[in-house]
Design a protein around this motif. Structure first.
Motif, PDB file in Angstrom:
ATOM      1  N   LEU A 132      11.086   5.774  -5.375  1.00  0.00           N
ATOM      2  CA  LEU A 132      11.138   4.337  -4.676  1.00  0.00           C
ATOM      3  C   LEU A 132      12.695   3.752  -4.724  1.00  0.00           C
ATOM      4  CD1 LEU A 132       7.636   2.669  -5.798  1.00  0.00           C
ATOM      5  CD2 LEU A 132       8.197   4.102  -3.356  1.00  0.00           C
ATOM      6  N   LEU A 133      13.084   3.578  -6.035  1.00  0.00           N
ATOM      7  CA  LEU A 133      14.504   3.109  -6.141  1.00  0.00           C
ATOM      8  C   LEU A 133      15.538   3.807  -5.189  1.00  0.00           C
ATOM      9  CD1 LEU A 133      14.683   2.573 -10.196  1.00  0.00           C
ATOM     10  CD2 LEU A 133      14.516   0.783  -8.232  1.00  0.00           C
ATOM     11  N   VAL A 134      15.463   5.091  -5.266  1.00  0.00           N
ATOM     12  CA  VAL A 134      16.378   5.926  -4.797  1.00  0.00           C
ATOM     13  C   VAL A 134      16.182   5.828  -3.028  1.00  0.00           C
ATOM     14  CG1 VAL A 134      16.969   8.410  -4.084  1.00  0.00           C
ATOM     15  CG2 VAL A 134      16.834   7.539  -6.355  1.00  0.00           C
ATOM     16  N   SER A 135      14.931   6.083  -2.657  1.00  0.00           N
ATOM     17  CA  SER A 135      14.775   6.041  -0.987  1.00  0.00           C
ATOM     18  C   SER A 135      15.066   4.587  -0.591  1.00  0.00           C
ATOM     19  CB  SER A 135      13.463   6.560  -0.850  1.00  0.00           C
ATOM     20  OG  SER A 135      12.562   5.778  -1.364  1.00  0.00           O
ATOM     21  N   LEU A 191       0.889  -1.353   0.146  1.00  0.00           N
ATOM     22  CA  LEU A 191      -0.008  -0.219   0.032  1.00  0.00           C
ATOM     23  C   LEU A 191       0.777   1.410   0.049  1.00  0.00           C
ATOM     24  CD1 LEU A 191      -2.906   0.808  -0.214  1.00  0.00           C
ATOM     25  CD2 LEU A 191      -3.064   0.690   2.543  1.00  0.00           C
ATOM     26  N   ALA A 192       2.004   1.153   0.836  1.00  0.00           N
ATOM     27  CA  ALA A 192       2.845   2.388   0.820  1.00  0.00           C
ATOM     28  C   ALA A 192       3.423   2.676  -0.694  1.00  0.00           C
ATOM     29  CB  ALA A 192       4.111   2.024   1.556  1.00  0.00           C
ATOM     30  N   ILE A 193       3.665   1.463  -1.152  1.00  0.00           N
ATOM     31  CA  ILE A 193       4.307   1.581  -2.804  1.00  0.00           C
ATOM     32  C   ILE A 193       3.339   1.987  -3.646  1.00  0.00           C
ATOM     33  CG2 ILE A 193       5.017   0.352  -4.832  1.00  0.00           C
ATOM     34  CD1 ILE A 193       6.443  -1.580  -2.809  1.00  0.00           C
ATOM     35  N   VAL A 194       2.129   1.614  -3.406  1.00  0.00           N
ATOM     36  CA  VAL A 194       1.093   2.078  -4.462  1.00  0.00           C
ATOM     37  C   VAL A 194       0.703   3.595  -4.095  1.00  0.00           C
ATOM     38  CG1 VAL A 194      -1.628   1.858  -4.917  1.00  0.00           C
ATOM     39  CG2 VAL A 194      -0.291  -0.186  -4.842  1.00  0.00           C
TER      40      VAL A 194
END
Ligand SMILES: Nc1ncnc2c1ncn2[C@@H]1O[C@H](COP(=O)(O)OP(=O)(O)O)[C@@H](O)[C@H]1O
Ligand SMILES: [Mg+2]
Lengths: 510, 336
Positions: free
Chosen positions: B236-239, B103-106
């Motif tokens: 998302l990739l960076v964090s 859910l965080a990703i979405v």
């Protein structure tokens, strides 16, 4: 005869990938003459001019100006040598003012900064020479294409010393403006300037030129004195087969049915079209006549949904519409070849194939992709059907000559299988040969059941194609004629009468 | 014979040859001057080495540059991608532990879409110039990210989340699979839907396209949304890679790298034709360049200068006009 030779091009050749655009062409321009450069679309006229002015490098050949060998590597260099050119495509900056456009690259300076006052005054004087009265401080884009073209010509005339080249400058001018231009050309000729003039209007050639050079398929056919070359031999030489003027005046048999494809009831847009009511039947060709600015194109724009109508009803088939947009119009079976091919027709960077399938793809929607194979099939079919002259369907469309570009745009619409086709100046800037082909195509399409609404400044053309002509004047529908009553005189009469006062086409902004 | 020459000529004319040449040149340089550059070790079944490192670090640039390619093809630009990256990272990390991972990703991705929607509406429907329109989110965006992180650098030790930017899959960094997926997805849109045709048509001539029934505004809106989404994926990739959300510094200046990657890849800033593969190679080139400069031990204050020089050269090579002048000079030299 040879003492006053101004410019001489000898044995000039130029090849583009897949096309031999010029092969061993000679061309001579004398002082104090207007010299027509004639040939069908793709004959190489523009290319000859472009190698002369350094837009393209020539593969072979020499150019002499006043007996001295020259090689211009850019239009600027040619300009410095005294050769100025108005290219077929307008090359000005629409968001700069008229004055800035006239003096771009050579602005008058005073103490290091631009002398606006002088620039504006000089501009006004310069335009006066062409009998133009414009507010030179307004941006160029505020003016019609015709006026913009006149500004380009004014700039070239002013900068030229010796040689002036005009590549189809008249295709967007109306009769009165053409006469203005011719007056200027005569004056310059009498001052000893040599003028190269490219046009597709035969009458203009006989009106203004002293000599004619004819090209065909990139090769020289010959050089003639205008007064000694008949119209029919001129055209025969251009297209390379016998041509008689009578051929152009075929009377059309009627092929329409009673079924109505499109009709409007008092379709109106404030400041652009006053109520117009007309209908087009299946297989019928209806012409829209009127002067430049009479509301013909504006009306076409309403039907296709480029502009929105304020009131009135548009009916397509059995459906009525209050509002329209191009995508909806296409879905409902309307096709539209706009007036300005370069601005609103072709998509320059894309290939012929992509240009052909564009509207069909838009009709089908973004996710209903037409597979490449199918696209090629469609492109191939129309290239053959319309005899589009190109080495490959993967050529960029802007490499084609005007007539072939127009055929591609026609193909784009035919591919959508429309029931109504609106053609706004379909043969403007196109040579006699292709003009004939496109007219024949219009008649054939109508015979097969397509309804056509055609707008053309060449009345003769509309008379040949149309079953019926509706006349607009000052944005208003003033009458309609059909059958044997369709003659140039009758149409002109209707345009002239209707409101009494003989208003002139206004030239202040758009 | 002549057909070979023709083929050679046509290869010279395809734009992709230039970024490939540039990438090859920088790799060659490393072969000679940076010892061990090509060494790849296997540790716990994972590959390690400079090359792998470049791939991993290039992934966010690649993803953003792919979105940017679409925007530039329509004759636009999006300078807010760095800020969107920061916002998406902040959203994801602040939600971790509060809601399930997926859910965080979405949520982060949705925020990216909303950012793109905002840009698209400003530009396509309000007619604001792209540079100005996206400047708004560029400046405001970092502030929004600050609000989300409450002014702190948020950190996380969520293993599953860390996998996105640090994990390995089939021996390779997982991030590179994400980049590849984005590339393939957009390539699919280009080749198997009419998006490519419509985008190139509107980018070349908006009026003609409109007259042909294409709806330029919808296309514009769509590409800005895709660009926002790409920026969120990069976020998302960076964090995940640094296990934290840094509102101020995450993705700082990444828009410049992305724009350069697009231009080096052969897509013109004037819009029209676009080249996704070119962009990917452009992004790899830029990351290789950055890594090379670091590993040469160039003082940090000079890094920008070196980068600038290399980029100028590559961009000049990419310019048709420059090449023509250059070729003419060559021809003259041969003839004379
Ligand atoms: N830049 C170009 N690249 C490739 N082919 C071209 C280019 N310009 C013109 N041509 C081709 O050269 C031929 C001559 O064209 P052009 O000189 O424009 O003809 P005209 O002006 O007589 O109509 C045409 O077949 C045209 O397609
Ligand atoms: Mg021409």
């Amino acid at each position: 005869m040879n003492g006053n030779v101004l410019l001489k091009m000898d044995d000039v050749s130029k090849t583009f990938p897949g096309v031999k655009a010029l092969s061993g062409v000679n061309f001579t321009l004398r002082k104090g003459e207007v010299h027509a450069l004639m040939g069908e679309n793709g004959a190489g006229k523009s290319t000859l001019i472009k190698v002369l002015t350094g837009v393209h490098a020539m593969d072979k050949g020499v150019v002499k100006l006043n007996g001295r060998l020259i090689t211009a590597k850019s239009p600027q260099e040619a300009q410095m040598l005294g050769i100025s050119t108005v290219y077929q495509e307008i090359n000005l900056c629409p968001n700069l003012s008229v004055a800035e456009n006239l003096y771009i690259g050579r602005v008058p300076k005073r103490r290091g900064s631009i002398d606006w006052k002088r620039m504006n005054e000089d501009s006004e004087r310069l335009l006066k020479r062409l009998n133009l009265n414009l507010d030179v401080k307004q941006p160029l884009s505020d003016f019609s294409v015709a006026i913009q073209q006149m500004v380009a010509i004014a700039r070239a005339v002013d900068m030229s010393s010796g040689v002036l080249i005009l590549d189809e400058p008249t295709s967007s001018l109306d009769n009165q403006e053409v006469q203005q231009l011719f007056d200027v050309m005569r004056k310059l000729r009498d001052e000893g300037m040599g003028i190269v003039f490219v046009t597709h209007f035969l009458d203009q050639v006989y009106d203004i030129t002293d000599r004619i050079t004819i090209l065909r398929n990139g090769a020289l056919v010959g050089e003639y004195e205008t007064s000694k070359l008949s119209k029919s031999s001129l055209v025969s030489n251009m297209i390379g087969r016998e041509w008689r003027e009578e051929d152009e005046h075929r009377k059309k048999e009627q092929s329409y049915t009673s079924e109505v494809t499109m009709s409007t009831q008092a379709l109106t847009r404030a400041g652009s079209v006053k109520p117009v009511s007309l209908s087009v039947k299946k297989g019928e060709v209806v012409g829209l006549a009127g002067l430049l600015g009479s509301g013909r194109s504006e009306f076409a724009n309403l039907i296709f949904g480029i502009d929105q109508s304020d009131s009135g009803i548009l009916t397509l088939g059995s459906e009525t519409f209050q509002s329209m947009n191009p995508k909806k119009a296409i879905r409902k079976g309307v096709g539209f070849c706009p007036e300005d091919r370069k601005v609103a027709g072709i998509v320059g960077e894309l290939t012929i194939r992509e240009n052909i399938v564009l509207a069909l793809q838009a009709k089908k929607g973004i996710f209903n992709y037409i597979p490449l194979k199918k696209q090629q099939e469609i492109a191939r079919k129309f290239i053959e059907l319309l005899r589009i002259k190109t080495p490959s369907m993967e050529q960029r469309i802007d490499n084609l000559s005007g007539g072939n570009q127009q055929k591609v745009i026609l193909a784009r619409w035919l591919a959508t299988e429309p029931s109504l086709l609106i053609l706004d100046e379909p043969t403007r800037g196109i040579d006699v040969g292709s003009k004939g082909e496109i007219r024949k195509l219009i008649l054939d399409l109508a015979k097969s059941g397509l309804s056509i609404l055609i707008i053309s400044s060449e009345l003769q053309e509309m008379i040949e194609c149309a079953d019926r002509i509706v006349v607009l004047r000052d944005r208003m529908q003033v009458g309609e004629i059909s059958g044997d009553h369709m003659t140039e005189t009758n149409i002109m009469k209707m345009i002239a009468e209707g409101g009494g006062s003989h208003e002139q086409y206004s030239q202040t902004g758009s | 014979m002549s057909s070979i020459r023709k083929r050679a000529a046509s290869i010279m004319h395809t734009k992709i040859i230039w970024p490939i040449t540039a990438l090859a040149a920088i790799l060659l340089f490393n072969l000679f001057f940076v010892p061990g550059f090509f060494n790849i070790e296997i540790k716990n079944g994972h590959l390690f080495g400079s090359l792998i490192d470049i791939l991993n670090r290039a992934a966010p640039i690649m993803v953003i540059a792919i979105g940017m390619t679409l925007v530039i093809a329509k004759e636009g630009i999006d300078i807010s991608v760095g800020s969107v990256l920061a916002i998406a990272g902040a959203v994801a990390i602040s939600l971790l532990g509060v809601v399930p991972l997926w859910l965080a990703i979405v949520a982060a991705l949705i925020v990216g879409v909303l950012c793109g929607l905002w840009n698209g509406l400003l530009i396509a429907y309000l007619g604001i110039q792209p540079m100005v329109g996206t400047l708004i989110l560029m400046t405001v965006g970092r502030g929004i990210a600050q609000l989300i992180t409450e002014g702190k650098v948020l950190t996380t030790d969520d293993k599953a989340f860390g996998f996105i930017g640090k994990g390995f899959f089939l021996g390779l960094p997982f991030s590179i699979f994400i980049a590849a997926f984005v590339f393939l997805f957009v390539l699919y849109l280009k080749k198997r839907t009419a998006l490519g045709l419509f985008l190139e048509a509107t980018g070349t001539n908006k009026i003609s396209s409109e007259y042909a029934g294409v709806e330029p505004r919808k296309i514009y809106l769509f590409v800005y949304i895709v660009c926002g989404l790409c920026a969120a994926i990069a976020g998302l990739l960076v964090s995940s890679n640094i296990s934290s959300a840094d509102a101020n510094n995450a993705g700082l200046w990444i828009e410049l790298d992305a724009i350069l990657a697009v231009v080096i890849g052969g897509t013109s800033m004037r819009g029209g034709r676009f080249f996704l593969a070119g962009t990917v190679i452009g992004a790899l080139f830029i990351q290789s360049l950055t890594t090379t400069i670091y590993s040469m031990g160039v003082p940090p204050e000079r890094i920008m200068v070196v980068k600038a020089i290399v980029v100028i050269v590559v961009s000049l090579m990419q310019s048709d006009r420059f090449r023509r002048v250059f070729q003419q000079k060559n021809k003259q030299a041969v003839a004379g």
